[in-house]
Structures are given as C-alpha cells and as structure tokens.
Motif scaffolding. Structure first.
Motif: not given
Length: 461
Positions: A4-5, A308-317, A322-325, A447-456
């Motif tokens: 978490g952050r 469902t999961t908070m990304p690490p603060q070191h990722w871009r975005g 609930t999403h990453i922008i 800047d299109t406010k690109l928002t991702v909910s899932r990566f696989e």
C-alpha cells in the motif's frame, strides 16, 4: 500482492531546513558557527534542501573540490544526522508511549533515520567532487531514450553509444530510457527508467544509485576490493555476481541471480548475505526484519486488477482507489533541451514486494481494460532485460483510434500478442525470452485521461 501507499519523508528535501531548525541545541551543532563563513553555511544548507540555483550549484561544487575544510563540514553534518537518527531510535525504544501517540513518535524516529541516510549519501558522494582524474571509467555500450552525463558541477552533456566516461554522474531521463555501461574488466551495469548513478573507480568500483534501478553482471573483483553500490538506505558489497538493485524512497530491493551479495542496512548497520536466487529488502525502518527469501521463478502469466488492489507508488500513474489514471512523464528530450511529455501508466512488477518477474514468451499476450475521455491513438511499450542481466531492448505497438472499440460506458478491451511488438533497435529484434521490466501504455502527448482497470499477461490468445 502489492504494498500500500506509505508516507515517506526522505524523498522530500524541502523538510531539511525545518528539521535542523527544530532540532534540540545539543543535536544542532552542525548549524552553529562551525562554518567559517556565513555564505558557506547557507550554500550547504541550500545544497541539502535542493534549492540551489545553477550558479550556486557550480560554486558549492567548486568549493567542495578545493576546500578540505568545507568537505569536513559536510561530513560533520552527516555524522550529526546519523547521531540524531540513533538518538531518535533509542528514545523510542527506551521511553514508554501510549497508544495515542505511539504512531507519531515512531514516525519521528523514521524521519530522523531518513534524514541521516539521505545526508550520509550526500556526504559520501563528495568523494566524486574531490576527484580530478579524467581517466575513462565506463563505456556507454547501448542506450535508448535521453542519457546525460555530468562531472563536478559541469553542465550536463548528452552522450551517445560508444562514449567513454570518466568518474561522474549518469542519468537516464524518461520512463523508457535505458543505458548499458561497461567497465574495463567486462563488468556490465544497466540502468532503466528514471535513474541516477554516480560512479568512480580508483582501485575499487564505487557506485551511488540515488534513484531508479540497475542490474549488473560483475566480473570477479580483486581480493579486498569488492564493488560497492550504495543507495539512500543500503550498501551492497559484490565480489562477482549477477544481481538487480532498485532504490525506493524508504527502502532498497536486491535480487541476486548468481553468486553472493552482502547487503548492509544503513539505518542500523545490520547486514546479511543474499545468495543466488534470493531477494532481500533493506528499509530505513530498522524495526523491520532484514532477511532474504527465495525469488520466485519468472512467470509467463500474471494479472493486476486495479479495482481491488492498490498499485505501488513507484508505478507510473495516479490511483483513485479503484482505477489508475495516466500521469505525465518525459518521453524524450529535443536537441534544444526541451522535453517531450507523454501521458501513461506503467506496470513494473520488479518493484512489488515481494518482486515478480514476467517472462516474454512466443505465445504471450498483453491485455488491457481501459477507457479514455476522448478517442485518441495509443502506444503500448515493453521494456525488457535479459534473464541473466543486460539490456534486452524496447518494443512497441501503436494503436490508432479506429482500432479501439469502446462499449456503451466507454470501456475498451485490447489483446496484443507479444510477437506483434516491433523492436526499436536492430540490436534486439525480439522480446521472446526476455524479462518484462515494465509494460507501459500511453496516449502520447494528448492527455485523454487514460484510465486502466485491469492489466494481464497471458499465454492464451
């Protein structure tokens, strides 16, 4: 799966002046009249704050080269900061605290430990300013993106593959920048992403990784002269091995592929030996256990659900919970010195705790679920390294707006086979067999406010 952050203090230099101003008199000796000239005092304080102008930066670097007394004063600041960290830690261990103020007191101790490690790193780097030798130390063998080199306060210069560099500081600028460097004995160092590395070699290789990530293939070193790699929170001692090292605001992550690395935590001086196929984390918080654990084998399938999961603060975005922008990053630098800004989101599994390695396979597929506020083309990039060290190449796929088919709510799903990614260099024709250090999706300069909910990453078509 991911941390978490966490609040962090050592990554912010703006608090240094306040820290010294509020220190008890017995702990604030380094701010007294021990500096012979007031302008030197101010210069050093602003050096620590990171608020020097270009002219002042040149002045203080010149004085540190020529004035042994000023270098001694900088070391005194480091020693005092370490003392403050020790006193803060001992105070918290010896003094009973109530539940209501335990968190505040623990945070204060971590603040002093962070300050101590940050200033100690700065004092150690003074050795680079003292050197006057111009003997080449490293050769830039392979690179992508913007690479700059500086020495003793001189203005930064762009460098190109094949350039030989004497002791100084190298920076890789931009999310997709990489640099592979070679010592004369064949030792290889690779920087990736936004990284800053100072280096010297005068009978012993010494590296200061201030930020970012490096991987290394180290040839056997002379007896009694191991290669040393220092970060704000740790020091690694290497005799000959293959490893990866990443520094984050409050800890250092080490992954050893071959050989043995001794890792020392700067917060308390404790150390461990990390063998092959093991990883360890050295934190500024000495209360955390320092041990090594087996590194999992690389995966060819993995997913991350941002809902469902908070990304690490070191990722871009930027996560909204609930999403990453997408956030802005430097994509390249123009000859004029101006930068080109893109807006993107990165997935960097090596910065998870524990780290995860992803392997690019012939049948691999990258999938995203995302949306944009306005239709625009996208770029998906793979930033890779070789499994046993070294640069593996960068690869990209460009998607036009017509390739995207949003549903009624604006969400799109794309699946891109890894074999469709195009190499950005003839030296690295395919990602197959490489490790995916980062997978980056961006909307170029819009800047299109690109928002991702899932990566696989999957092996299924």
């Amino acid at each position: 799966m991911s941390g978490g952050r966490r609040n962090t203090w050592c990554g912010s230099r703006s608090g240094l002046s306040k820290a010294f101003a509020s220190a008890p008199p017995a702990q604030a000796m380094c701010r007294s009249t021990s500096f012979s000239l007031m302008n030197d005092d101010l210069l050093l304080q602003r050096l620590l704050d990171g608020t020097l102008t270009s002219r002042e930066q040149l002045e203080v670097n010149q004085r540190l080269r020529d004035d042994a007394g000023l270098r001694a004063q900088l070391r005194e600041i480091a020693e005092q900061a370490v003392l403050m960290g020790d006193l803060a830690r001992q105070r918290d261990l010896a003094t009973p605290v109530s539940i209501s103020n335990a968190a505040d007191r623990s945070l204060g101790a971590r603040h002093w430990l962070a300050l101590a490690a940050s200033i100690a790193l700065l004092a150690a780097s003074a050795g680079f300013w003292m050197s006057r030798r111009e003997v080449p130390v490293l050769t830039l063998e392979d690179s992508s993106g913007s690479i700059v080199w500086s020495q003793r306060g001189d203005l930064r210069q762009s460098v190109a593959d094949g350039d030989q560099l004497s002791a100084g500081t190298l920076e890789t600028i931009g999310e997709t920048a990489t640099a592979q460097l070679a010592f004369a004995d064949g030792t290889l160092i690779m920087l990736s992403g936004e990284s800053e590395l100072s280096f010297s070699e005068d009978g012993q290789k010494r590296l200061l990784l201030r930020r970012g990530s490096l991987s290394a293939q180290v040839k056997p070193q002379p007896e009694g002269s191991p290669m040393l790699v220092r970060t704000p929170s740790a020091e690694a001692e290497i005799l000959g091995t293959v490893f990866n090292l990443s520094t984050r605001p409050d800890d250092t992550l080490l992954k050893v592929d071959e050989g043995l690395v001794r890792l020392r935590r700067l917060a308390d001086g404790s150390s461990i030996e990390v063998p092959a196929k093991n990883s360890a984390v050295a934190s500024l918080d000495s209360a955390l256990k320092l041990n090594s654990e087996a590194t999992p084998e690389p995966r060819s399938a993995w997913s991350f659900d941002f809902t469902t999961t908070m990304p690490p603060q070191h990722w871009r975005g930027v996560s909204d919970g609930t999403h990453i922008i997408a956030s802005p990053y430097v994509a390249s630098r123009k000859p004029s010195g101006n930068v080109v800004t893109h807006f993107g989101i990165s997935v960097r599994t090596t910065l998870l705790t524990p780290p995860v390695s992803l392997m690019a396979t012939e049948g691999g597929v990258v999938r995203y679920r995302f949306k944009q506020e306005q239709r625009a083309p996208l770029q998906v990039m793979l930033l890779t390294s070789k499994r046993h060290g070294g640069f593996g190449g960068n690869f990209e796929v460009k998607l036009s707006a017509d390739d995207l088919h949003p549903d009624r709510d604006g969400w799109c799903e794309i699946a891109i086979p890894l074999r469709e990614f195009h190499a950005l260099s003839r030296k690295h024709p395919s990602p197959t067999g490489n490790l995916l250090d980062s997978v980056l999706i961006s909307s170029f300069q819009t800047d299109t406010k690109l928002t991702v909910s899932r990566f696989e990453l999957t092996t299924q078509p």
